[in-house]
Design a protein around this motif. Structure first.
Motif, PDB file in Angstrom:
ATOM      1  N   MET A 180      10.761  -8.820 -18.044  1.00 38.76           N
ATOM      2  CA  MET A 180      11.083  -9.332 -16.739  1.00 38.76           C
ATOM      3  C   MET A 180      10.634  -8.304 -15.698  1.00 38.76           C
ATOM      4  O   MET A 180      10.843  -7.116 -15.854  1.00 38.76           O
ATOM      5  N   SER A 181      10.021  -8.777 -14.635  1.00 41.43           N
ATOM      6  CA  SER A 181       9.513  -7.851 -13.621  1.00 41.43           C
ATOM      7  C   SER A 181      10.560  -7.597 -12.544  1.00 41.43           C
ATOM      8  O   SER A 181      11.492  -8.370 -12.361  1.00 41.43           O
ATOM      9  N   GLU A 182      10.376  -6.483 -11.854  1.00 40.86           N
ATOM     10  CA  GLU A 182      11.221  -6.115 -10.724  1.00 40.86           C
ATOM     11  C   GLU A 182      10.293  -5.715  -9.582  1.00 40.86           C
ATOM     12  O   GLU A 182       9.116  -5.435  -9.787  1.00 40.86           O
ATOM     13  N   MET A 183      10.825  -5.699  -8.383  1.00 34.93           N
ATOM     14  CA  MET A 183      10.042  -5.257  -7.233  1.00 34.93           C
ATOM     15  C   MET A 183      10.245  -3.755  -7.068  1.00 34.93           C
ATOM     16  O   MET A 183      11.379  -3.276  -7.086  1.00 34.93           O
ATOM     17  N   VAL A 184       9.128  -3.013  -6.948  1.00 35.48           N
ATOM     18  CA  VAL A 184       9.203  -1.564  -6.766  1.00 35.48           C
ATOM     19  C   VAL A 184       8.312  -1.163  -5.594  1.00 35.48           C
ATOM     20  O   VAL A 184       7.360  -1.867  -5.248  1.00 35.48           O
TER      21      VAL A 184
ATOM     22  N   PRO B 260       2.540  -9.236 -12.422  1.00 29.92           N
ATOM     23  CA  PRO B 260       3.108  -7.917 -12.134  1.00 29.92           C
ATOM     24  C   PRO B 260       2.228  -6.780 -12.637  1.00 29.92           C
ATOM     25  O   PRO B 260       1.483  -6.933 -13.607  1.00 29.92           O
ATOM     26  N   LEU B 261       2.325  -5.648 -11.962  1.00 30.91           N
ATOM     27  CA  LEU B 261       1.681  -4.435 -12.410  1.00 30.91           C
ATOM     28  C   LEU B 261       2.470  -3.951 -13.621  1.00 30.91           C
ATOM     29  O   LEU B 261       3.662  -4.249 -13.737  1.00 30.91           O
ATOM     30  N   GLY B 262       1.833  -3.220 -14.523  1.00 28.15           N
ATOM     31  CA  GLY B 262       2.515  -2.788 -15.731  1.00 28.15           C
ATOM     32  C   GLY B 262       2.377  -1.305 -15.990  1.00 28.15           C
ATOM     33  O   GLY B 262       1.368  -0.690 -15.638  1.00 28.15           O
ATOM     34  N   GLY B 263       3.396  -0.738 -16.589  1.00 26.78           N
ATOM     35  CA  GLY B 263       3.361   0.677 -16.919  1.00 26.78           C
ATOM     36  C   GLY B 263       4.566   1.076 -17.737  1.00 26.78           C
ATOM     37  O   GLY B 263       5.251   0.225 -18.303  1.00 26.78           O
TER      38      GLY B 263
ATOM     39  N   ARG C 155       5.377   0.748  -3.932  1.00 30.97           N
ATOM     40  CA  ARG C 155       4.098   1.248  -4.413  1.00 30.97           C
ATOM     41  C   ARG C 155       4.087   2.773  -4.471  1.00 30.97           C
ATOM     42  O   ARG C 155       3.489   3.364  -5.352  1.00 30.97           O
ATOM     43  N   SER C 156       4.775   3.406  -3.525  1.00 36.62           N
ATOM     44  CA  SER C 156       4.792   4.868  -3.463  1.00 36.62           C
ATOM     45  C   SER C 156       5.479   5.496  -4.676  1.00 36.62           C
ATOM     46  O   SER C 156       5.314   6.687  -4.934  1.00 36.62           O
ATOM     47  N   SER C 157       6.236   4.707  -5.449  1.00 42.74           N
ATOM     48  CA  SER C 157       6.935   5.238  -6.623  1.00 42.74           C
ATOM     49  C   SER C 157       6.051   5.235  -7.875  1.00 42.74           C
ATOM     50  O   SER C 157       6.475   5.699  -8.930  1.00 42.74           O
ATOM     51  N   LEU C 158       4.826   4.722  -7.751  1.00 47.67           N
ATOM     52  CA  LEU C 158       3.944   4.597  -8.915  1.00 47.67           C
ATOM     53  C   LEU C 158       3.063   5.832  -9.086  1.00 47.67           C
ATOM     54  O   LEU C 158       2.426   6.297  -8.143  1.00 47.67           O
ATOM     55  N   ASP C 159       3.011   6.349 -10.303  1.00 46.00           N
ATOM     56  CA  ASP C 159       2.131   7.465 -10.664  1.00 46.00           C
ATOM     57  C   ASP C 159       0.790   6.842 -11.053  1.00 46.00           C
ATOM     58  O   ASP C 159       0.702   6.084 -12.020  1.00 46.00           O
ATOM     59  N   LEU C 160      -0.256   7.168 -10.308  1.00 46.84           N
ATOM     60  CA  LEU C 160      -1.565   6.530 -10.479  1.00 46.84           C
ATOM     61  C   LEU C 160      -2.557   7.390 -11.267  1.00 46.84           C
ATOM     62  O   LEU C 160      -3.768   7.217 -11.144  1.00 46.84           O
ATOM     63  N   ARG C 161      -2.080   8.296 -12.093  1.00 45.17           N
ATOM     64  CA  ARG C 161      -2.972   9.247 -12.769  1.00 45.17           C
ATOM     65  C   ARG C 161      -4.050   8.584 -13.631  1.00 45.17           C
ATOM     66  O   ARG C 161      -5.087   9.165 -13.887  1.00 45.17           O
TER      67      ARG C 161
ATOM     68  N   LEU D  18      -3.531  -4.543   2.260  1.00 40.74           N
ATOM     69  CA  LEU D  18      -2.869  -5.648   2.951  1.00 40.74           C
ATOM     70  C   LEU D  18      -1.519  -5.242   3.558  1.00 40.74           C
ATOM     71  O   LEU D  18      -0.834  -6.069   4.152  1.00 40.74           O
ATOM     72  N   GLY D  19      -1.155  -3.983   3.386  1.00 44.31           N
ATOM     73  CA  GLY D  19       0.108  -3.497   3.950  1.00 44.31           C
ATOM     74  C   GLY D  19       1.346  -3.929   3.186  1.00 44.31           C
ATOM     75  O   GLY D  19       2.450  -3.907   3.725  1.00 44.31           O
ATOM     76  N   ILE D  20       1.190  -4.293   1.919  1.00 48.19           N
ATOM     77  CA  ILE D  20       2.321  -4.695   1.078  1.00 48.19           C
ATOM     78  C   ILE D  20       2.922  -3.427   0.467  1.00 48.19           C
ATOM     79  O   ILE D  20       2.236  -2.688  -0.241  1.00 48.19           O
ATOM     80  N   GLN D  21       4.193  -3.174   0.753  1.00 48.91           N
ATOM     81  CA  GLN D  21       4.836  -1.940   0.291  1.00 48.91           C
ATOM     82  C   GLN D  21       5.520  -2.074  -1.065  1.00 48.91           C
ATOM     83  O   GLN D  21       5.595  -1.106  -1.814  1.00 48.91           O
ATOM     84  N   CYS D  22       6.024  -3.261  -1.383  1.00 56.26           N
ATOM     85  CA  CYS D  22       6.709  -3.492  -2.662  1.00 56.26           C
ATOM     86  C   CYS D  22       5.912  -4.475  -3.510  1.00 56.26           C
ATOM     87  O   CYS D  22       5.428  -5.486  -2.993  1.00 56.26           O
ATOM     88  N   VAL D  23       5.779  -4.162  -4.792  1.00 60.53           N
ATOM     89  CA  VAL D  23       4.976  -4.977  -5.699  1.00 60.53           C
ATOM     90  C   VAL D  23       5.782  -5.312  -6.944  1.00 60.53           C
ATOM     91  O   VAL D  23       6.675  -4.557  -7.336  1.00 60.53           O
ATOM     92  N   PRO D  24       5.467  -6.448  -7.597  1.00 60.62           N
ATOM     93  CA  PRO D  24       6.138  -6.759  -8.859  1.00 60.62           C
ATOM     94  C   PRO D  24       5.634  -5.801  -9.945  1.00 60.62           C
ATOM     95  O   PRO D  24       4.445  -5.486 -10.016  1.00 60.62           O
ATOM     96  N   TYR D  25       6.558  -5.322 -10.768  1.00 53.73           N
ATOM     97  CA  TYR D  25       6.241  -4.321 -11.789  1.00 53.73           C
ATOM     98  C   TYR D  25       7.044  -4.635 -13.042  1.00 53.73           C
ATOM     99  O   TYR D  25       8.213  -5.011 -12.968  1.00 53.73           O
TER     100      TYR D  25
END
Length: 158
Positions: free
Chosen positions: A1-5, A40-43, A7-13, A65-72
């Motif tokens: 199940m996805s949640e909204m997080v 959703p994005l996955g990790g 984007r700044s909380s994602l580690d993009l390494r 697009l200026g979207i700050q929260c994404v499904p994860y």
């Protein structure tokens, strides 16, 4: 199940492990602008934070697009297991052989796994793992950067 997080909380390494395509990204951005982020994005959720493994294009489009929260959606807490999930047969169709090679190399080098360990983890043959390992070894770091940035089509190089 996805949640909204955020984007700044994602580690993009691992963003550089995925091939870029300006054309595909432009199409995706138009779709997201019209319908939002449908997949959703996955990790993995490590002790250091959310380590993104899949959804880098969606994340870049959201940023533009200026979207700050994404499904994860989290695939667990272990990076190696998350990479294995990304390389699984059901998700593999979304990865090119070069992207597979980058993640196989990550398991072999960073996670100090053996060829047999990786083959077992991915339910693949040692030959499958070895082929991907050697693909990157035959390519200079400069060529790798050019290909993964999308500056040269992979089929032109291959």
């Amino acid at each position: 199940m996805s949640e909204m997080v955020e984007r700044s909380s994602l580690d993009l390494r691992y963003e550089s492990y995925r091939l870029r395509s300006d054309v595909a990204e432009a199409r995706l951005m138009a779709s997201i602008a019209e319908r939002g982020i449908e997949e959703p994005l996955g990790g993995v959720d490590t002790s250091q934070g959310r380590l993104l493994l899949d959804g880098f294009r969606r994340n870049r489009c959201a940023e533009k697009l200026g979207i700050q929260c994404v499904p994860y959606v989290s695939w667990g807490e272990d990076a190696a297991q998350g990479i294995a999930g990304l390389l699984s047969a059901r998700r593999q169709r979304t990865l090119t052989i070069l992207e597979q090679a980058r993640f196989v190399d990550e398991l072999l080098c960073t996670h100090a796994m053996t060829l047999a360990d990786v083959a077992e983890l991915l339910s693949r043959s040692k030959a499958w793992v070895s082929t991907r390992r050697h693909l990157l070894q035959e390519m200079s770091p400069t060529i790798q950067r050019i290909l993964f940035r999308g500056d040269l089509p992979v089929y032109s190089y291959m």
